[in-house]
Motif scaffolding. Structure first.
Motif, PDB file in Angstrom:
ATOM      1  N   THR A  66       0.862  -1.180   0.000  1.00 55.77           N
ATOM      2  CA  THR A  66       0.000   0.000   0.000  1.00 55.77           C
ATOM      3  C   THR A  66       0.897   1.227   0.000  1.00 55.77           C
ATOM      4  O   THR A  66       1.785   1.355   0.850  1.00 55.77           O
ATOM      5  CB  THR A  66      -0.911   0.023   1.253  1.00 55.77           C
ATOM      6  OG1 THR A  66      -1.685  -1.177   1.277  1.00 55.77           O
ATOM      7  CG2 THR A  66      -1.833   1.236   1.231  1.00 55.77           C
ATOM      8  N   ILE A  67       0.677   2.104  -0.964  1.00 54.21           N
ATOM      9  CA  ILE A  67       1.422   3.357  -1.059  1.00 54.21           C
ATOM     10  C   ILE A  67       0.408   4.489  -0.955  1.00 54.21           C
ATOM     11  O   ILE A  67      -0.533   4.562  -1.748  1.00 54.21           O
ATOM     12  CB  ILE A  67       2.209   3.454  -2.380  1.00 54.21           C
ATOM     13  CG1 ILE A  67       3.256   2.329  -2.442  1.00 54.21           C
ATOM     14  CG2 ILE A  67       2.854   4.829  -2.526  1.00 54.21           C
ATOM     15  CD1 ILE A  67       3.964   2.216  -3.780  1.00 54.21           C
ATOM     16  N   ILE A  68       0.605   5.353   0.049  1.00 55.06           N
ATOM     17  CA  ILE A  68      -0.298   6.486   0.270  1.00 55.06           C
ATOM     18  C   ILE A  68       0.511   7.777   0.139  1.00 55.06           C
ATOM     19  O   ILE A  68       1.589   7.902   0.736  1.00 55.06           O
ATOM     20  CB  ILE A  68      -0.970   6.411   1.657  1.00 55.06           C
ATOM     21  CG1 ILE A  68      -1.751   5.097   1.784  1.00 55.06           C
ATOM     22  CG2 ILE A  68      -1.887   7.617   1.875  1.00 55.06           C
ATOM     23  CD1 ILE A  68      -2.300   4.834   3.163  1.00 55.06           C
ATOM     24  N   LEU A  69      -0.005   8.713  -0.640  1.00 55.06           N
ATOM     25  CA  LEU A  69       0.681   9.971  -0.902  1.00 55.06           C
ATOM     26  C   LEU A  69       0.083  11.077  -0.040  1.00 55.06           C
ATOM     27  O   LEU A  69      -1.105  11.375  -0.138  1.00 55.06           O
ATOM     28  CB  LEU A  69       0.546  10.330  -2.386  1.00 55.06           C
ATOM     29  CG  LEU A  69       0.982   9.226  -3.366  1.00 55.06           C
ATOM     30  CD1 LEU A  69       0.683   9.643  -4.793  1.00 55.06           C
ATOM     31  CD2 LEU A  69       2.452   8.880  -3.171  1.00 55.06           C
ATOM     32  N   HIS A  70       0.921  11.664   0.828  1.00 49.67           N
ATOM     33  CA  HIS A  70       0.500  12.744   1.721  1.00 49.67           C
ATOM     34  C   HIS A  70       1.177  14.039   1.269  1.00 49.67           C
ATOM     35  O   HIS A  70       2.411  14.133   1.339  1.00 49.67           O
ATOM     36  CB  HIS A  70       0.920  12.452   3.166  1.00 49.67           C
ATOM     37  CG  HIS A  70       0.396  11.169   3.720  1.00 49.67           C
ATOM     38  ND1 HIS A  70      -0.881  11.037   4.198  1.00 49.67           N
ATOM     39  CD2 HIS A  70       0.995   9.951   3.866  1.00 49.67           C
ATOM     40  CE1 HIS A  70      -1.057   9.794   4.641  1.00 49.67           C
ATOM     41  NE2 HIS A  70       0.063   9.117   4.443  1.00 49.67           N
ATOM     42  N   PRO A  71       0.407  15.032   0.804  1.00 46.80           N
ATOM     43  CA  PRO A  71       1.049  16.302   0.428  1.00 46.80           C
ATOM     44  C   PRO A  71       1.660  16.973   1.653  1.00 46.80           C
ATOM     45  O   PRO A  71       1.108  16.882   2.750  1.00 46.80           O
ATOM     46  CB  PRO A  71      -0.095  17.140  -0.144  1.00 46.80           C
ATOM     47  CG  PRO A  71      -1.348  16.477   0.273  1.00 46.80           C
ATOM     48  CD  PRO A  71      -1.031  15.067   0.657  1.00 46.80           C
ATOM     49  N   ASP A  72       2.823  17.581   1.465  1.00 47.79           N
ATOM     50  CA  ASP A  72       3.414  18.395   2.525  1.00 47.79           C
ATOM     51  C   ASP A  72       4.111  19.590   1.892  1.00 47.79           C
ATOM     52  O   ASP A  72       4.156  19.715   0.673  1.00 47.79           O
ATOM     53  CB  ASP A  72       4.316  17.581   3.465  1.00 47.79           C
ATOM     54  CG  ASP A  72       5.617  17.121   2.838  1.00 47.79           C
ATOM     55  OD1 ASP A  72       6.056  17.693   1.822  1.00 47.79           O
ATOM     56  OD2 ASP A  72       6.229  16.185   3.370  1.00 47.79           O
ATOM     57  N   LYS A  73       4.655  20.479   2.717  1.00 42.48           N
ATOM     58  CA  LYS A  73       5.200  21.733   2.190  1.00 42.48           C
ATOM     59  C   LYS A  73       6.432  21.549   1.313  1.00 42.48           C
ATOM     60  O   LYS A  73       6.770  22.426   0.540  1.00 42.48           O
ATOM     61  CB  LYS A  73       5.467  22.716   3.324  1.00 42.48           C
ATOM     62  CG  LYS A  73       6.366  22.193   4.406  1.00 42.48           C
ATOM     63  CD  LYS A  73       6.405  23.153   5.580  1.00 42.48           C
ATOM     64  CE  LYS A  73       7.046  22.464   6.765  1.00 42.48           C
ATOM     65  NZ  LYS A  73       6.796  23.144   8.005  1.00 42.48           N
ATOM     66  N   LYS A  74       7.097  20.409   1.396  1.00 43.06           N
ATOM     67  CA  LYS A  74       8.279  20.168   0.562  1.00 43.06           C
ATOM     68  C   LYS A  74       7.974  19.242  -0.611  1.00 43.06           C
ATOM     69  O   LYS A  74       8.887  18.813  -1.300  1.00 43.06           O
ATOM     70  CB  LYS A  74       9.396  19.569   1.407  1.00 43.06           C
ATOM     71  CG  LYS A  74       9.931  20.535   2.439  1.00 43.06           C
ATOM     72  CD  LYS A  74      11.080  19.943   3.194  1.00 43.06           C
ATOM     73  CE  LYS A  74      11.602  20.912   4.227  1.00 43.06           C
ATOM     74  NZ  LYS A  74      12.695  20.360   5.010  1.00 43.06           N
ATOM     75  N   GLY A  75       6.719  18.917  -0.827  1.00 35.61           N
ATOM     76  CA  GLY A  75       6.331  18.033  -1.918  1.00 35.61           C
ATOM     77  C   GLY A  75       5.361  16.979  -1.433  1.00 35.61           C
ATOM     78  O   GLY A  75       4.193  17.252  -1.210  1.00 35.61           O
ATOM     79  N   THR A  76       5.875  15.760  -1.209  1.00 42.05           N
ATOM     80  CA  THR A  76       5.022  14.652  -0.796  1.00 42.05           C
ATOM     81  C   THR A  76       5.746  13.753   0.192  1.00 42.05           C
ATOM     82  O   THR A  76       6.918  13.436   0.007  1.00 42.05           O
ATOM     83  CB  THR A  76       4.598  13.807  -2.023  1.00 42.05           C
ATOM     84  OG1 THR A  76       3.925  14.656  -2.958  1.00 42.05           O
ATOM     85  CG2 THR A  76       3.678  12.662  -1.634  1.00 42.05           C
ATOM     86  N   SER A  77       5.029  13.348   1.210  1.00 42.56           N
ATOM     87  CA  SER A  77       5.495  12.295   2.104  1.00 42.56           C
ATOM     88  C   SER A  77       4.796  11.025   1.636  1.00 42.56           C
ATOM     89  O   SER A  77       3.570  10.949   1.630  1.00 42.56           O
ATOM     90  CB  SER A  77       5.121  12.609   3.555  1.00 42.56           C
ATOM     91  OG  SER A  77       5.430  11.511   4.380  1.00 42.56           O
ATOM     92  N   VAL A  78       5.594  10.067   1.205  1.00 41.60           N
ATOM     93  CA  VAL A  78       5.050   8.815   0.698  1.00 41.60           C
ATOM     94  C   VAL A  78       5.087   7.788   1.823  1.00 41.60           C
ATOM     95  O   VAL A  78       6.148   7.498   2.372  1.00 41.60           O
ATOM     96  CB  VAL A  78       5.866   8.301  -0.508  1.00 41.60           C
ATOM     97  CG1 VAL A  78       5.280   6.993  -1.022  1.00 41.60           C
ATOM     98  CG2 VAL A  78       5.924   9.345  -1.613  1.00 41.60           C
TER      99      VAL A  78
END
Length: 125
Positions: free
Chosen positions: A81-93
């Protein structure tokens, strides 16, 4: 059987990472190998010229990908399972990989860090 849960910081927007994970042409660019991928639940996939094969289980556009990975004669597939979390530097995967065979764990663990997310990160630097 073992499990992995890790986070990777990638300097790109979730939609761009999602595209790189689900678009056959993009997969071939950053892996450097043949790929079979159709972002439709129930379809089979193949990465790194067939080194990784499995079944696509779920897609949530620009946010989530769930796959079953097959390891030889195992009765139960491994689940990624890969979940993409937006953050201020791009994405936390967020990566969750469950039911990894003990004998494959070290190779799979290193592969996530170096071959998979290492190469994916390089695509966006």
């Amino acid at each position: 059987m073992k499990d992995i849960k890790r986070y990777y910081a990638i300097p790109a927007q979730p939609k761009d990472i999602y595209n790189a994970l689900t678009n056959k042409n993009m997969l071939e660019i950053w892996t450097g190998e043949d790929a079979v991928m159709e972002p439709v639940a129930g379809t089979e996939f193949s990465l790194w010229g067939g080194s990784i094969t499995g079944l696509n289980v779920e897609f949530e556009e620009n946010r989530k990908l769930v796959q079953q990975w097959f390891f030889g004669e195992m009765e139960e597939p491994s689940v990624v399972t890969i979940i993409l979390h937006p953050d201020k530097k791009g994405t936390s995967v967020e990566l969750r990989h469950t039911k990894i065979p003990d004998e494959a764990f070290e190779n799979i663990s290193d592969g996530w860090d170096e071959d998979f997310f290492g190469a994916l990160r390089e695509l966006f630097i």
